[in-house]
Every structure is written in C-alpha cells, then in structure tokens.
Motif scaffolding. Structure first.
Motif, mmCIF file in Angstrom:
data_model
loop_
_atom_site.group_PDB
_atom_site.id
_atom_site.type_symbol
_atom_site.label_atom_id
_atom_site.label_comp_id
_atom_site.label_asym_id
_atom_site.label_seq_id
_atom_site.Cartn_x
_atom_site.Cartn_y
_atom_site.Cartn_z
ATOM 1 N N UNK A 173 38.325 -24.643 86.148
ATOM 2 C CA UNK A 173 38.921 -23.660 87.047
ATOM 3 C C UNK A 173 38.260 -23.698 88.419
ATOM 4 N N UNK A 174 38.776 -22.946 89.391
ATOM 5 C CA UNK A 174 38.242 -23.046 90.755
ATOM 6 C C UNK A 174 36.735 -22.856 90.849
ATOM 7 N N UNK A 175 36.172 -21.943 90.034
ATOM 8 C CA UNK A 175 34.738 -21.677 90.137
ATOM 9 C C UNK A 175 33.878 -22.820 89.606
ATOM 10 N N UNK A 176 34.481 -23.755 88.850
ATOM 11 C CA UNK A 176 33.733 -24.895 88.322
ATOM 12 C C UNK A 176 34.183 -26.228 88.921
ATOM 13 N N UNK A 177 35.231 -26.215 89.708
ATOM 14 C CA UNK A 177 35.744 -27.455 90.297
ATOM 15 C C UNK A 177 34.663 -28.127 91.142
ATOM 16 N N UNK A 178 34.510 -29.432 90.953
ATOM 17 C CA UNK A 178 33.508 -30.199 91.677
ATOM 18 C C UNK A 178 32.184 -30.318 90.964
ATOM 19 N N UNK A 251 24.943 -41.747 84.654
ATOM 20 C CA UNK A 251 23.741 -41.153 85.232
ATOM 21 C C UNK A 251 22.541 -41.491 84.353
ATOM 22 N N UNK A 252 21.465 -41.997 84.978
ATOM 23 C CA UNK A 252 20.258 -42.296 84.209
ATOM 24 C C UNK A 252 19.352 -41.071 84.147
ATOM 25 N N UNK A 253 18.191 -41.217 83.505
ATOM 26 C CA UNK A 253 17.292 -40.079 83.291
ATOM 27 C C UNK A 253 16.863 -39.442 84.605
ATOM 28 N N UNK A 254 16.612 -40.267 85.625
ATOM 29 C CA UNK A 254 16.178 -39.732 86.913
ATOM 30 C C UNK A 254 17.277 -38.947 87.605
ATOM 31 N N UNK A 255 18.533 -39.318 87.347
ATOM 32 C CA UNK A 255 19.642 -38.673 88.031
ATOM 33 C C UNK A 255 20.136 -37.399 87.380
ATOM 34 N N UNK A 256 19.825 -37.196 86.098
ATOM 35 C CA UNK A 256 20.340 -36.024 85.390
ATOM 36 C C UNK A 256 19.943 -34.708 86.065
ATOM 37 N N UNK A 257 18.675 -34.481 86.412
ATOM 38 C CA UNK A 257 18.319 -33.194 87.018
ATOM 39 C C UNK A 257 18.933 -32.979 88.399
ATOM 40 N N UNK A 258 19.371 -34.056 89.060
ATOM 41 C CA UNK A 258 19.909 -33.941 90.409
ATOM 42 C C UNK A 258 21.384 -33.581 90.430
ATOM 43 N N UNK A 259 22.052 -33.718 89.296
ATOM 44 C CA UNK A 259 23.493 -33.490 89.251
ATOM 45 C C UNK A 259 23.792 -31.990 89.165
ATOM 46 N N UNK A 260 24.884 -31.575 89.789
ATOM 47 C CA UNK A 260 25.301 -30.166 89.770
ATOM 48 C C UNK A 260 26.141 -29.918 88.514
ATOM 49 N N UNK A 261 25.455 -29.720 87.394
ATOM 50 C CA UNK A 261 26.111 -29.518 86.103
ATOM 51 C C UNK A 261 26.721 -28.119 86.017
ATOM 52 N N UNK A 262 27.753 -27.974 85.178
ATOM 53 C CA UNK A 262 28.214 -26.647 84.806
ATOM 54 C C UNK A 262 27.080 -25.978 84.031
ATOM 55 N N UNK A 263 27.000 -24.628 84.018
ATOM 56 C CA UNK A 263 25.848 -23.956 83.409
ATOM 57 C C UNK A 263 25.572 -24.347 81.969
ATOM 58 N N UNK A 264 26.598 -24.493 81.150
ATOM 59 C CA UNK A 264 26.368 -24.813 79.740
ATOM 60 C C UNK A 264 25.691 -26.168 79.581
#
Length: 287
Positions: A173-178, A251-264
């Motif tokens: 939905x709009x609040x999670x898009x992107x 995404x590798x291990x170094x990139x995981x914390x940098x990604x803008x994940x959904x909260x869950x």
C-alpha cells in the motif's frame, strides 16, 4: 547480586513464543497490569534496540530505566541495563520445546546501589516487585499465545543464492511503497507452509524454488502470524522477475542493514546477516 527465576509452560511452538517475547504489546500489557510503563520504537523488538521502562515504586513515584536487547532468537531473549538507578541489571528468557508446549525460564539478576541499604531495599521491595512483574508477563504470554496461534499464517521467503538474499520492492500500500520485503504471502487452506512458499514465489517472481528451512522467530502482526522460511532456486528455474513488485535485488550480508525494509522484515535483519555470512562462498557455519 539477587537472582530470581520463574518458569511457565505455554501451549504454543517455541518460535511462536519467541515472537511474543518480541511483541511490544505483550510487554506493555504485562507492565500495565503492575502499574509500570513500557515503550519502544516499533512493534517488534530487534537486536541492539533500546527499551524504555518506568517502574512504579509508589503512587506518583516512577523510576526510569533503559535496557538494550543483546540477544534475540527462537531460543529466547536477553537484555542488559543501559541507564537507571541500579548498578547492573540482566534479564534472560530461555525457551525449551517440550511435548506439552514451550517452557519459558526467566532469569533476572541485578545489583542495587547504596550497599547495605540497597540490599535491604531488595528484600523489602525489589524481589516482590520482580516476582509480580514476571507473573503478569507469564499471564500475558499465555493469553496472547492462545489467541495468536489461531491467526492465519503468512510466509515470507529468504531466497538465497551465492551468499545473497533476494529483496523485492513493494508497490503498495502507499505507506509501504518503495520499501523492501522478503516475497511471500498467505498460506491457503489445505496448503503446507512449504507449499505456500513454492506457490507464492512462482506467482510473484515466475521462479521455481525449493523450501529449505526456517529463519528467526515467528512474528505476530496485526491480524496474522508471519513465519520466515528459507529457499533456493530449483534446478532449471527461470531467473526471478518482479511480476508483482517494482524491482528486485540480490543483497549480501553487508547490504542487508542498509536496505529500507518493511518493519516486519526489519525484525529478521540480524538473522539474515548471520545466515548470509554462513552462506557466503568460502565460509562455513552451523545455522
């Protein structure tokens, strides 16, 4: 250093109980029943997160504490004191799966200030306060476990290849898009969770996969129970495509914390990093 222990048997799988230990609503309810206050940034506690507590000592008298989560897994949770009037505080929750349910062992230890006066306060006030709080927490966990195990299950999938995990960018939905997520969806009636993983990734990515295991704790959301599975591409599978997403990326291990994940999915970021470090070429480890 006083050490108090408490046990309770909860009629739910270990990963589900582990997820409830992370649920801010459960902790806040237990605190409320004892007159205390609990606050944290999100719904699901994550490794390294700071939790704020206000302990009610008497009407109108509250003592602020801050603790940090130092361990979180399907085996339990651990936190230590960051700030407050105590010299030290450690809370360890250990989960053991049994034939009758999940056994929760809570161990809470602390060091009070003020020498003999502080030790007297432990006897007069501290021990009874802690025991009441642990009892309220056990009641809240038992009650919530009975409710959450009846919820529909949604699977998210950590699709792994060459030390990387596939992330999918949401369009709604709009609040999670992107923002980014692990692909998946709701388990249908008569379907196993592994079957749901295969079907959902075929529908969302056009890929054929094989489910290989579980990752992290269950995650109680508003009206569903989220379970994260691991998977790999099946031999001969087409390359994944963003059929229902804006984009995909490995995404590798170094990139995981940098990604803008959904909260869950942010709640399993630490699990993903540990898993990917084990999966990386040239590395070995036990999950």
């Amino acid at each position: 250093m006083p050490v108090l222990r408490s046990t309770v048997l909860i009629d739910a799988p270990r990963r589900t109980v582990a997820g409830l230990l992370r649920d801010a609503e459960v902790s806040a309810e237990a605190m409320r029943r004892c007159g205390h206050r609990f606050a944290m940034a999100g719904r699901l506690v994550c490794l390294g997160e700071t939790v704020r507590i206000q302990v009610r000592l008497a009407p109108g008298v509250r003592v602020p504490l801050r603790t940090r989560i130092t361990a979180v897994s399907h085996s339990g949770l651990e936190s230590v004191l960051v700030s407050g009037p105590l010299r030290a505080l450690r809370h360890r929750s250990t989960l053991t799966e049994t034939a009758a349910g999940t056994l929760l062992l809570d161990e809470l230890s602390w060091t009070s200030p003020l020498g003999p006066l502080g030790r007297l306060g432990d006897v007069v006030l501290g021990r009874s306060l802690v025991l009441r709080l642990l009892a309220a927490r056990a009641d809240a966990l038992v009650e919530r476990a009975a409710e959450v195990t009846a919820r529909p299950v949604v699977v998210a999938t950590a699709l792994l290849r060459d030390g990387a995990v596939l992330a999918a960018q949401r369009t709604r939905p709009p609040e999670l898009a992107g923002r980014w997520e692990l692909p998946g969806g709701r388990v249908e009636r008569g379907e196993t969770e592994s079957d749901a993983v295969v079907r959902e990734l075929r529908e969302e990515l056009g890929a054929e996969v094989r489910a290989t295991g579980r990752l992290g704790t269950d995650l109680p959301l508003a009206d569903v129970l989220l379970r994260v599975h691991t998977a790999e591409l099946a031999p001969g599978s087409p390359e994944p495509e963003p059929l229902e997403h804006a984009a995909l990326q490995w995404v590798d291990a170094a990139g995981v914390p940098e990604l803008d994940w959904v909260p869950a999915d942010r709640a399993v970021a630490a699990d993903l990093v540990a898993l990917l470090r084990d999966e990386a070429p040239g590395c070995s480890g036990v999950r």
